[in-house]
Write a protein that holds these residues in place. Structure first.
Motif, PDB file in Angstrom:
ATOM      1  N   VAL A 112       0.853  -1.200   0.000  1.00  0.00           N
ATOM      2  CA  VAL A 112       0.000   0.000   0.000  1.00  0.00           C
ATOM      3  C   VAL A 112       0.890   1.252   0.000  1.00  0.00           C
ATOM      4  O   VAL A 112       0.650   2.214  -0.748  1.00  0.00           O
ATOM      5  CB  VAL A 112      -0.966  -0.026   1.216  1.00  0.00           C
ATOM      6  N   CYS A 113       1.938   1.223   0.809  1.00  0.00           N
ATOM      7  CA  CYS A 113       2.845   2.392   0.864  1.00  0.00           C
ATOM      8  C   CYS A 113       3.526   2.595  -0.493  1.00  0.00           C
ATOM      9  O   CYS A 113       3.652   3.736  -0.969  1.00  0.00           O
ATOM     10  CB  CYS A 113       3.904   2.212   1.950  1.00  0.00           C
ATOM     11  N   LEU A 114       3.935   1.491  -1.124  1.00  0.00           N
ATOM     12  CA  LEU A 114       4.615   1.618  -2.419  1.00  0.00           C
ATOM     13  C   LEU A 114       3.680   2.200  -3.481  1.00  0.00           C
ATOM     14  O   LEU A 114       4.049   3.127  -4.226  1.00  0.00           O
ATOM     15  CB  LEU A 114       5.139   0.242  -2.868  1.00  0.00           C
ATOM     16  N   ALA A 115       2.454   1.692  -3.532  1.00  0.00           N
ATOM     17  CA  ALA A 115       1.484   2.202  -4.522  1.00  0.00           C
ATOM     18  C   ALA A 115       1.241   3.694  -4.298  1.00  0.00           C
ATOM     19  O   ALA A 115       1.097   4.472  -5.253  1.00  0.00           O
ATOM     20  CB  ALA A 115       0.169   1.427  -4.398  1.00  0.00           C
ATOM     21  N   THR A 116       1.230   4.108  -3.039  1.00  0.00           N
ATOM     22  CA  THR A 116       0.997   5.519  -2.710  1.00  0.00           C
ATOM     23  C   THR A 116       2.158   6.378  -3.200  1.00  0.00           C
ATOM     24  O   THR A 116       1.961   7.435  -3.822  1.00  0.00           O
ATOM     25  CB  THR A 116       0.814   5.656  -1.174  1.00  0.00           C
ATOM     26  N   LYS A 117       3.380   5.892  -2.942  1.00  0.00           N
ATOM     27  CA  LYS A 117       4.568   6.656  -3.384  1.00  0.00           C
ATOM     28  C   LYS A 117       4.592   6.757  -4.906  1.00  0.00           C
ATOM     29  O   LYS A 117       4.884   7.813  -5.471  1.00  0.00           O
ATOM     30  CB  LYS A 117       5.848   5.973  -2.885  1.00  0.00           C
ATOM     31  N   GLU A 118       4.274   5.653  -5.574  1.00  0.00           N
ATOM     32  CA  GLU A 118       4.295   5.677  -7.051  1.00  0.00           C
ATOM     33  C   GLU A 118       3.268   6.666  -7.600  1.00  0.00           C
ATOM     34  O   GLU A 118       3.521   7.370  -8.573  1.00  0.00           O
ATOM     35  CB  GLU A 118       4.021   4.269  -7.602  1.00  0.00           C
ATOM     36  N   ALA A 119       2.104   6.695  -6.944  1.00  0.00           N
ATOM     37  CA  ALA A 119       1.050   7.626  -7.424  1.00  0.00           C
ATOM     38  C   ALA A 119       1.520   9.066  -7.255  1.00  0.00           C
ATOM     39  O   ALA A 119       1.271   9.923  -8.120  1.00  0.00           O
ATOM     40  CB  ALA A 119      -0.243   7.380  -6.663  1.00  0.00           C
ATOM     41  N   ILE A 120       2.206   9.350  -6.161  1.00  0.00           N
ATOM     42  CA  ILE A 120       2.679  10.725  -5.934  1.00  0.00           C
ATOM     43  C   ILE A 120       3.732  11.079  -6.988  1.00  0.00           C
ATOM     44  O   ILE A 120       3.745  12.178  -7.539  1.00  0.00           O
ATOM     45  CB  ILE A 120       3.223  10.892  -4.500  1.00  0.00           C
ATOM     46  N   GLU A 121       4.602  10.094  -7.273  1.00  0.00           N
ATOM     47  CA  GLU A 121       5.621  10.377  -8.295  1.00  0.00           C
ATOM     48  C   GLU A 121       4.984  10.654  -9.654  1.00  0.00           C
ATOM     49  O   GLU A 121       5.394  11.530 -10.391  1.00  0.00           O
ATOM     50  CB  GLU A 121       6.598   9.207  -8.403  1.00  0.00           C
ATOM     51  N   ARG A 122       3.936   9.900  -9.964  1.00  0.00           N
ATOM     52  CA  ARG A 122       3.324  10.040 -11.288  1.00  0.00           C
ATOM     53  C   ARG A 122       2.404  11.259 -11.394  1.00  0.00           C
ATOM     54  O   ARG A 122       2.428  11.977 -12.383  1.00  0.00           O
ATOM     55  CB  ARG A 122       2.520   8.778 -11.592  1.00  0.00           C
ATOM     56  N   TYR A 123       1.592  11.490 -10.332  1.00  0.00           N
ATOM     57  CA  TYR A 123       0.562  12.536 -10.455  1.00  0.00           C
ATOM     58  C   TYR A 123       0.792  13.756  -9.557  1.00  0.00           C
ATOM     59  O   TYR A 123       0.002  14.689  -9.583  1.00  0.00           O
ATOM     60  CB  TYR A 123      -0.814  11.956 -10.109  1.00  0.00           C
ATOM     61  N   GLY A 124       1.847  13.706  -8.736  1.00  0.00           N
ATOM     62  CA  GLY A 124       2.090  14.814  -7.807  1.00  0.00           C
ATOM     63  C   GLY A 124       1.322  14.619  -6.509  1.00  0.00           C
ATOM     64  O   GLY A 124       0.638  13.615  -6.315  1.00  0.00           O
ATOM     65  N   THR A 125       1.423  15.578  -5.609  1.00  0.00           N
ATOM     66  CA  THR A 125       0.806  15.415  -4.294  1.00  0.00           C
ATOM     67  C   THR A 125      -0.658  15.844  -4.273  1.00  0.00           C
ATOM     68  O   THR A 125      -1.400  15.507  -3.356  1.00  0.00           O
ATOM     69  CB  THR A 125       1.556  16.247  -3.232  1.00  0.00           C
ATOM     70  N   SER A 126      -1.072  16.629  -5.277  1.00  0.00           N
ATOM     71  CA  SER A 126      -2.463  17.095  -5.303  1.00  0.00           C
ATOM     72  C   SER A 126      -2.999  16.995  -6.728  1.00  0.00           C
ATOM     73  O   SER A 126      -2.227  17.103  -7.689  1.00  0.00           O
ATOM     74  CB  SER A 126      -2.509  18.559  -4.847  1.00  0.00           C
ATOM     75  N   VAL A 127      -4.324  16.831  -6.872  1.00  0.00           N
ATOM     76  CA  VAL A 127      -4.874  16.870  -8.234  1.00  0.00           C
ATOM     77  C   VAL A 127      -5.182  18.312  -8.636  1.00  0.00           C
ATOM     78  O   VAL A 127      -5.548  18.598  -9.773  1.00  0.00           O
ATOM     79  CB  VAL A 127      -6.116  15.960  -8.428  1.00  0.00           C
ATOM     80  N   SER A 128      -5.080  19.220  -7.693  1.00  0.00           N
ATOM     81  CA  SER A 128      -5.078  20.672  -7.951  1.00  0.00           C
ATOM     82  C   SER A 128      -6.299  21.204  -8.692  1.00  0.00           C
ATOM     83  O   SER A 128      -6.214  22.268  -9.316  1.00  0.00           O
ATOM     84  CB  SER A 128      -3.806  21.061  -8.721  1.00  0.00           C
ATOM     85  N   ALA A 129      -7.409  20.483  -8.659  1.00  0.00           N
ATOM     86  CA  ALA A 129      -8.656  20.967  -9.280  1.00  0.00           C
ATOM     87  C   ALA A 129      -9.798  20.050  -8.883  1.00  0.00           C
ATOM     88  O   ALA A 129      -9.566  18.915  -8.437  1.00  0.00           O
ATOM     89  CB  ALA A 129      -8.534  20.957 -10.809  1.00  0.00           C
ATOM     90  N   SER A 130     -11.012  20.557  -9.045  1.00  0.00           N
ATOM     91  CA  SER A 130     -12.180  19.682  -8.879  1.00  0.00           C
ATOM     92  C   SER A 130     -12.094  18.619  -9.981  1.00  0.00           C
ATOM     93  O   SER A 130     -11.626  18.898 -11.088  1.00  0.00           O
ATOM     94  CB  SER A 130     -13.457  20.511  -9.056  1.00  0.00           C
ATOM     95  N   ARG A 131     -12.558  17.422  -9.697  1.00  0.00           N
ATOM     96  CA  ARG A 131     -12.463  16.369 -10.723  1.00  0.00           C
ATOM     97  C   ARG A 131     -13.259  16.738 -11.972  1.00  0.00           C
ATOM     98  O   ARG A 131     -12.862  16.412 -13.095  1.00  0.00           O
ATOM     99  CB  ARG A 131     -12.956  15.041 -10.144  1.00  0.00           C
ATOM    100  N   LEU A 132     -14.367  17.426 -11.750  1.00  0.00           N
ATOM    101  CA  LEU A 132     -15.225  17.833 -12.875  1.00  0.00           C
ATOM    102  C   LEU A 132     -14.451  18.757 -13.824  1.00  0.00           C
ATOM    103  O   LEU A 132     -14.684  18.771 -15.034  1.00  0.00           O
ATOM    104  CB  LEU A 132     -16.421  18.592 -12.283  1.00  0.00           C
ATOM    105  N   LEU A 133     -13.531  19.517 -13.255  1.00  0.00           N
ATOM    106  CA  LEU A 133     -12.817  20.536 -14.031  1.00  0.00           C
ATOM    107  C   LEU A 133     -11.313  20.253 -14.043  1.00  0.00           C
ATOM    108  O   LEU A 133     -10.546  20.935 -13.386  1.00  0.00           O
ATOM    109  CB  LEU A 133     -13.083  21.920 -13.431  1.00  0.00           C
ATOM    110  N   SER A 134     -10.912  19.184 -14.691  1.00  0.00           N
ATOM    111  CA  SER A 134      -9.492  18.846 -14.907  1.00  0.00           C
ATOM    112  C   SER A 134      -8.764  18.168 -13.764  1.00  0.00           C
ATOM    113  O   SER A 134      -7.556  17.991 -13.823  1.00  0.00           O
ATOM    114  CB  SER A 134      -8.657  20.096 -15.233  1.00  0.00           C
ATOM    115  N   GLY A 135      -9.496  17.807 -12.706  1.00  0.00           N
ATOM    116  CA  GLY A 135      -8.799  17.157 -11.593  1.00  0.00           C
ATOM    117  C   GLY A 135      -8.781  15.633 -11.688  1.00  0.00           C
ATOM    118  O   GLY A 135      -8.196  14.961 -10.850  1.00  0.00           O
TER     119      GLY A 135
END
Ligand SMILES: Cc1ncc(COP(=O)(O)O)c(C=O)c1O
Length: 447
Positions: A112-135
């Motif tokens: 679980v920790c590894l999958a979390t780290k990989e997601a941060i590397e790939r997508y960054g720490t935030s999606v920085s928008a509402s999902r409806l609008l590019s998040g």
């Protein structure tokens, strides 16, 4: 609608602006004459200084009461180090821990920790928008599909907090023409949702489907829609409602049923698939209209979900305020929950171990004459002390012996129901459980 709103809805933008300007002018000149000759000295301090507000004063009194009456340190906001699991480090001392929702131990699981780290590397720490609008990122949909398939319904939507999931969903879907009936022990987030909706709200006695049936027989036709809300496992008592009965009643009265699975998902049912699996021989998952759950507990993350039919999920995705007007779930949180669910599917035997640990705790507690109330087949086990001050003292006494468990006292529960609440998790060892139950029984006899 008020007269003003009706009028405004018929005007053009320019006419609206002009009308509002006139109204504001009228209002401010009225205020000016009424306060002109006063200097506001008579406005009480409590109305404009939080430190003098009665609410704040009450809180300070309550905290002081806990410290002096219990003769102990404040049990809240203890700072810990490390993962919140079967043990924690508090003040540089390792203690056995029962204050964690990390039921399946996924919060420290290497995959679980590894999958979390990989997601941060790939997508960054935030999606920085509402999902409806590019998040939106691919793992949002993967997570929702995994949740829907875990329960056996068409689709799901994830929100960034469990509390907001309930508040926004109920507050948004229901209105003043509707009736909401909820169990008297229901979580605060449901009550907040009911208040927001403006619906008529009735709290029924715990697990009492007969009363629900009677109320609906008498009152169903006064309302457009009705919603019944229950939990899969009650968070203070660890008991499980008679879901088949509630389904039968909601069908007969033509209403909706919502089940909050915060403490049942990942925990009950042979493979941890919650109350739908627990009653799988008697119900169909599609019989429940709104499956709610949190991913902050068994699924080692932070957030909540609503699962159900495609129509309700689609409607919430385009309109629910806490979803539309809020940034999407972070990549790390999404990946942690996704990896936890996949691991639960792959390793259902974890659930069996959790069941064994909880059963052992209950058995030993009963052997020592401790009052565990209604807890059965779940991982929430209260030890009811029956007095808030004694309860705080007991929590302090067992903490001194190396056990961290939180007291639940008035006003969270009635004074006579004050309790220590134990959350059992997959990593607790039989030795830790034996040690704990003995210590609790011995200390309870002393205070
Ligand atoms: C029954 C229930 N519903 C909802 C929530 C809110 O969930 P979250 O803590 O993920 O916001 C909780 C939290 O403990 C809960 O116990």
């Amino acid at each position: 609608m008020t007269d003003l709103t009706t009028k405004l809805s018929t005007l053009s933008a320019a006419e609206k602006r002009s009308l509002l300007k006139q109204l504001i002018k009228k209002k401010t000149s009225a205020v000016a004459t009424s306060t002109n000759d006063k200097d506001n000295d008579d406005i009480p301090l409590a109305y404009y200084d939080f430190s003098h507000s009665p609410q704040y004063r009450n809180l300070e009194q309550m905290i002081a009461g806990i410290k002096t009456k219990g003769g102990v340190v404040d049990p809240y906001f203890k700072v810990r180090e490390g993962v919140n699991s079967n043990t924690v480090v508090i003040n540089s001392r390792e203690v056995i821990n029962y204050s964690s929702y990390n039921y399946l131990g996924f919060a420290q699981d290497p995959d679980v920790c590894l999958a979390t780290k990989e997601a941060i590397e790939r997508y960054g720490t935030s999606v920085s928008a509402s999902r409806l609008l590019s998040g939106e990122i691919p793992i949002h949909r993967e997570l929702e599909q995994e949740i829907a398939s875990l329960i056996g319904v068409e689709d799901a939507i994830v929100f960034t907090a469990g509390h907001a999931t309930n508040e926004s969903t109920i507050g948004h879907l229901f209105d003043k023409n509707d009736l909401i009936l909820h169990d008297e022990l229901i979580h605060n987030s449901i009550i907040q949702g009911c208040l927001l909706s403006g619906s008529t709200r009735i709290s029924f006695p715990h697990n009492d489907w007969q009363t629900v049936d009677q109320i609906l027989t008498e009152q169903r036709r006064r309302y457009k829609r009705i919603l019944i809300v229950i939990e899969g496992v009650y968070s203070m008592d660890g008991d499980i409602p008679d879901l088949p009965k509630f389904i039968e009643i909601k069908k007969r009265h033509k209403g909706f049923l919502m089940v909050d699975e915060a403490h049942s998902m990942g925990v009950i049912g042979d493979r941890g698939r919650g109350i739908a699996e627990y009653y799988s021989d008697r119900i169909n998952p599609t019989d429940v209209d709104l499956w709610m759950g949190t991913i902050s507990k068994s699924f080692a993350s932070c957030g909540g979900y609503i699962a159900g039919c495609q129509a309700v999920v689609r409607y919430l995705k385009y309109t629910a305020p806490a979803f539309v007007y809020s940034a999407g779930m972070s990549p790390g949180n999404t990946a942690a929950a996704l990896a936890s669910i996949r691991k639960l599917k792959a390793e259902p035997e974890r659930v069996q171990s959790l069941h064994e640990r909880a059963k052992l705790f209950l058995q030993l507690a009963s052997d020592r004459g401790l009052n565990t109330g209604m807890s059965k087949h779940s991982a929430v086990i209260p030890v009811i002390v029956g007095n808030s001050v004694r309860c705080i003292q007991l929590s302090q006494a067992v903490f001194n012996r190396g056990i961290n468990v939180m007291p639940q006292i008035y006003p969270a529960v009635e004074d006579k129901a004050a309790r220590l609440r134990f959350f059992i998790n997959f990593n607790h060892t039989p030795e830790q459980i034996h040690f704990t139950v003995n210590a609790v029984a011995e200390e309870l006899a002393q205070i």
